[in-house]
Design a protein around this motif. Sequence first.
Motif: not given
Length: 602
Positions: A417, A525-526
């Motif tokens: 991340r 994803q973040c």
Amino acid sequence: MGVVRSGALRLARDGVGPVARGARRAGPCGGLTAPKAAASPATRRGLSSTPLQQGGGGSQWRPRHHSDCPSHQLVRAMRERSEQRDPQIQQRRQRLEPGQHHFFATSHPGLEAVVAAELLGPAIGKAGVSFTGDVATGYRANLWLRSAIRVLMLLEETLLEGTRPAGEEVYDAFRDVTDWSALLEPGQTFSVESRVWSCSNLSSSQLLLVRGKDAVCDAIRDRRGSKPLPPEPGRVADMPLFCTAYHDRLSIYRDMSGARGYRQAMHRASLNESAAAGILHMSGWHQLCKQEGAADGAAARCSAPCPLPAVLADPMCGSGTFLIEAALMATNTAPGSFRRWWPFTQWHDSFDRDAWAAAVEQAAAGRHAPPAGVEAWGNDVHRGALSLALRDVQAAGVQGMVRLHHGECAGWELPRRPAVLVSNPPWGQRLRGRGAAESFDQDAADGGGGGGGGFSGAFRDGGSDVEAWWDEEADPAQQERARREQARPPPGSAQQRQAEAAAAAQEAEVLRAAWWDLSAFLKRQCAGAAAFLLSGNPEATRGLRLKADRRHPLTVGGVDCRLLQYSIRGVEPAPASAAAAPAAPGAPPAAAAGAAAAADGR
């Protein structure tokens, strides 16, 4: 401490003179004059209606002074009295210590505080956006300022009275400012750039540019018998002048700076480097790099596990401006160190060769390797964009910490991340006129190729690279563009209007899909990252389906934009029954797989 004035030079905006046509008014010497016929537009712009006098080797025309206008000596005396009542001009004219100068660092509107913070840093000195210092201070500012567009050295400030045609006032003011023949040596070139805003008798930037240039040429011709030559096309002049007329205050600067030097080819949609650096500064990336550098030293002294290193991600990186500027910050690379030539090295009246050499040496010594694990990752769907990005990454010497990936944003899988996400997604105004893929690929072809796809230190994809892909596709793409040009309907026809409406609808759909995919990527994803997205289209950002924590106003390329700041919370894995639920009505096909997760984050 220097004089602090936070604010960038404003863009030109037309104004309207305050005196009505034919009205009885006070004459230039204080008496009353009879009502006159309405002045023509040419007269109001400073061009006399009397026959023109040829200006020899300088101006192409020179308007005769009206019989009721005061003499040149009286105009100068009136201007000096007005300047004595202007506090800003008097402050500027306070006696400086020998070798001191007034400077002004311009910036994109909205990034003035960032430039001021950079000027307060130890690499330049304690000052503000408008600052005072010796030439060495100006040299360091040119080398180290990331968010400033240019650094200007003040020559003189004066007032425009507004009692005569604007062209004559500008001409006389420029001639009285300095001895131009002493500043410009024989054989040297000069150029003029101008801005006008809210002046009582001057509304044209072009008039300011032309009459200022005429005055400089005539002053030098009168001394030497020949006028200076303009710079060659594509080259910077030996003495670039930058003049502004704001509320009747005329400021004349010499421009010390220029663009970054690592650009090998500029795409029309590429974000300006100074704007990208300012946005990165606002995201806190520079502080994160400093913390990681301090953590490296702590980790070397203890065996305790350290947190994951800082990573910056740009899922729609285009030609990689954010990634390169982030890498330059992480390595403490002076952005001005890539330039091979500076105008001020030709200024014999102020150039200090030893001070400049010391500043360059200090900048070279300050560069270091990035902290362990600090990287910048970028992805883009356009191969031509990645080709441009790779060439610029290599030119900047940061290929060791920049990773590039080719593919759709929704399908980009990150190894870990990121801490910060900064991106300039498409918002429908930068690539008007042709498709984004076509535009990027054409610019990559025009500027040369080189690159690859996949995810690695340079970037790869099974041994093939972007240059090979482009070579394979160049001829068919050119043929397709030629076919579309031939099939284009005539301007103004009903067929053209229908085609424009269809293109606008298609563009809106493409933007909606792009921002929908970006939303899914952020949540998948973040999680836990801070995201900063630049947009000049509020309609496009609706596809993100997130509420911004803050909206920072910026002006980039003359477009009113917002830097949107988000705190990404992420999405918990959905149960099997929820994962099998159908996508939301109207969702783009690329986002259908993440529809349940997206619904959670609304």
